[in-house]
Design a protein around this motif. Structure first.
Motif, short mmCIF file in Angstrom:
data_model
loop_
_atom_site.label_atom_id
_atom_site.label_comp_id
_atom_site.label_asym_id
_atom_site.label_seq_id
_atom_site.Cartn_x
_atom_site.Cartn_y
_atom_site.Cartn_z
N CYS A 72 -32.60 -21.37 32.04
CA CYS A 72 -32.32 -21.39 30.60
C CYS A 72 -30.88 -20.98 30.32
CB CYS A 72 -33.28 -20.46 29.86
SG CYS A 72 -35.01 -20.97 29.89
N TRP A 73 -30.41 -19.95 31.04
CA TRP A 73 -29.03 -19.51 30.85
C TRP A 73 -28.04 -20.63 31.19
CZ3 TRP A 73 -29.83 -14.46 34.16
CH2 TRP A 73 -30.79 -13.65 33.53
N GLU A 74 -28.33 -21.35 32.24
CA GLU A 74 -27.46 -22.46 32.63
C GLU A 74 -27.46 -23.55 31.56
OE1 GLU A 74 -29.14 -23.44 36.39
OE2 GLU A 74 -28.11 -21.81 37.47
N ALA A 75 -28.62 -23.81 30.96
CA ALA A 75 -28.71 -24.80 29.89
C ALA A 75 -27.91 -24.36 28.67
CB ALA A 75 -30.17 -25.04 29.52
N ILE A 76 -28.02 -23.08 28.31
CA ILE A 76 -27.28 -22.55 27.16
C ILE A 76 -25.78 -22.59 27.42
CG2 ILE A 76 -26.83 -20.45 25.80
CD1 ILE A 76 -29.81 -19.74 26.23
N ALA A 77 -25.38 -22.23 28.63
CA ALA A 77 -23.96 -22.20 28.97
C ALA A 77 -23.32 -23.57 28.91
CB ALA A 77 -23.78 -21.60 30.37
N SER A 78 -24.10 -24.60 29.17
CA SER A 78 -23.54 -25.97 29.22
C SER A 78 -23.76 -26.76 27.94
CB SER A 78 -24.13 -26.73 30.40
OG SER A 78 -25.54 -26.85 30.27
N ALA A 79 -24.55 -26.22 27.00
CA ALA A 79 -24.84 -26.93 25.76
C ALA A 79 -23.74 -26.71 24.73
CB ALA A 79 -26.19 -26.47 25.20
N ALA A 80 -23.74 -27.53 23.68
CA ALA A 80 -22.71 -27.44 22.65
C ALA A 80 -22.86 -26.23 21.72
CB ALA A 80 -22.69 -28.73 21.83
N PRO A 81 -24.08 -25.89 21.26
CA PRO A 81 -24.22 -24.77 20.32
C PRO A 81 -23.73 -23.45 20.90
CG PRO A 81 -26.21 -26.11 20.33
CD PRO A 81 -25.38 -26.58 21.48
N ALA A 82 -23.29 -22.56 20.02
CA ALA A 82 -22.77 -21.26 20.45
C ALA A 82 -23.87 -20.32 20.93
CB ALA A 82 -22.00 -20.60 19.32
N SER A 154 -25.86 -15.80 23.58
CA SER A 154 -24.63 -16.54 23.32
C SER A 154 -24.20 -17.28 24.58
CB SER A 154 -23.51 -15.60 22.88
OG SER A 154 -23.06 -14.81 23.98
N LYS A 155 -23.39 -18.30 24.41
CA LYS A 155 -22.87 -19.05 25.56
C LYS A 155 -22.10 -18.13 26.49
CE LYS A 155 -20.76 -22.99 24.84
NZ LYS A 155 -21.44 -24.06 25.60
N THR A 156 -21.30 -17.26 25.90
CA THR A 156 -20.51 -16.33 26.72
C THR A 156 -21.40 -15.42 27.54
OG1 THR A 156 -18.74 -16.32 25.06
CG2 THR A 156 -18.77 -14.51 26.64
N ALA A 157 -22.46 -14.90 26.90
CA ALA A 157 -23.39 -14.03 27.61
C ALA A 157 -24.14 -14.79 28.69
CB ALA A 157 -24.36 -13.41 26.63
N ALA A 158 -24.48 -16.03 28.43
CA ALA A 158 -25.18 -16.84 29.44
C ALA A 158 -24.34 -16.96 30.70
CB ALA A 158 -25.49 -18.22 28.87
N ARG A 159 -23.05 -17.17 30.51
CA ARG A 159 -22.17 -17.27 31.68
C ARG A 159 -22.09 -15.93 32.41
NH1 ARG A 159 -18.61 -20.04 27.69
NH2 ARG A 159 -18.99 -22.29 27.90
N LYS A 160 -22.02 -14.84 31.64
CA LYS A 160 -21.99 -13.50 32.24
C LYS A 160 -23.24 -13.27 33.10
CE LYS A 160 -19.69 -10.95 28.47
NZ LYS A 160 -19.94 -9.86 27.48
N LEU A 161 -24.40 -13.58 32.53
CA LEU A 161 -25.66 -13.31 33.21
C LEU A 161 -25.82 -14.15 34.48
CD1 LEU A 161 -28.09 -12.97 30.17
CD2 LEU A 161 -27.30 -11.15 31.68
N ILE A 162 -25.36 -15.38 34.41
CA ILE A 162 -25.42 -16.24 35.59
C ILE A 162 -24.60 -15.63 36.72
CG2 ILE A 162 -24.74 -18.49 36.53
CD1 ILE A 162 -25.35 -19.62 33.68
#
Length: 263
Positions: A72-82, A154-162
């Motif tokens: 899910c984090w990877e999907a959020i990080a790569s999607a358009a919404p913030a 958030s997208k930023t947090a998704a990248r952090k968590l990954i």
């Protein structure tokens, strides 16, 4: 915001229920096929952490659950919404979910995570810095409040968590929502109160209960608290003193101790 629903292939009943709920609310969602811990074992792909975790050693189900959230984090990080929303498939919702998720303008600019769920245990929230959102408080989370069945990321947090979870050793909810974890210091987490979602096993008696069995195969051990290790008479003496100390300590720190309600 995109909604991501984690669901095992072997749980079509859960998917059907959640699809009906989201459909009734006019909400679209993306199903994220959960990683099945049993298949990891059967295929010889179960990872063995080289270091100990915070609470207990991960089993197949917990490992699959963590990998499912990472998807899910990877999907959020790569999607358009913030922002993106993650739900597990055994949750119940309070009122106003569609309105809450209609936009992300209410989310504080510094928020990495907004925890939408409660596990009905005591935690600490920031007392002063809070705002009202659709009749609910939004406050900084300042202590452990585990459970990862519903949150906004958030997208930023998704990248952090990954990045932080390349070598994970703890359950995903401990990893995200326990101050002793490696992720906590890198995240700004807000708690919605009352919470707008709760897991089926925590709802309690009532018409909402579906009675789903855990897909984690009872991997989480029953952890005995210090209070449970004491004799009953001693617990009765210590309890009010402990409660008074925790209340005073939290007030001095500008925090409030609360069992986050569900509504």
């Amino acid at each position: 915001m995109n909604i991501y629903l984690i669901n095992l292939d072997r749980s079509p009943d859960r998917l059907a229920r959640m699809a009906a709920i989201f459909g009734g609310l006019g909400l679209d969602f993306t199903r994220v096929p959960a990683v099945d811990g049993a298949k990891l074992v059967a295929e010889g792909k179960l990872r063995q952490p080289e270091r100990a975790g915070l609470v207990y050693q991960l089993g197949p189900g917990e490992t699959g659950c963590f990998l499912s959230h990472r998807a899910c984090w990877e999907a959020i990080a790569s999607a358009a919404p913030a922002h993106g929303v993650v739900f597990e498939d055994d949750v119940h919702f309070g009122s106003g979910l569609a309105d809450l998720l209609s936009n992300d303008a209410w989310i504080p600019g510094d928020a990495d995570v907004v925890k939408l769920e409660t596990t009905r245990v005591h935690t600490l929230l920031e007392r002063q810095r809070s705002k009202m959102v659709r009749g609910r408080f939004l406050k900084r989370l300042r202590a452990t409040h585990t459970g990862a069945s519903g949150y906004i990321l958030s997208k930023t947090a998704a990248r952090k968590l990954i990045e932080l979870s390349e070598d994970f050793v703890d359950p995903v909810d401990q990893f995200m929502f326990n101050p002793a974890s490696t992720a906590w210091a890198d995240l700004t987490i807000y708690q919605l109160a009352p919470a707008i979602c709760i897991q089926d096993m925590l709802v309690g008696a009532g018409s909402q209960v579906v009675g789903f069995e855990s897909t984690l195969e009872n991997e989480r051990p029953e952890l005995e608290s210090r209070g449970e290790q004491m004799s009953k008479p001693l617990r009765e003496v210590v309890r009010p003193l402990r409660q008074a100390w925790m209340f005073l300590n939290s007030r001095l720190r500008g925090l409030e101790r609360l069992r986050v309600p569900f509504a």
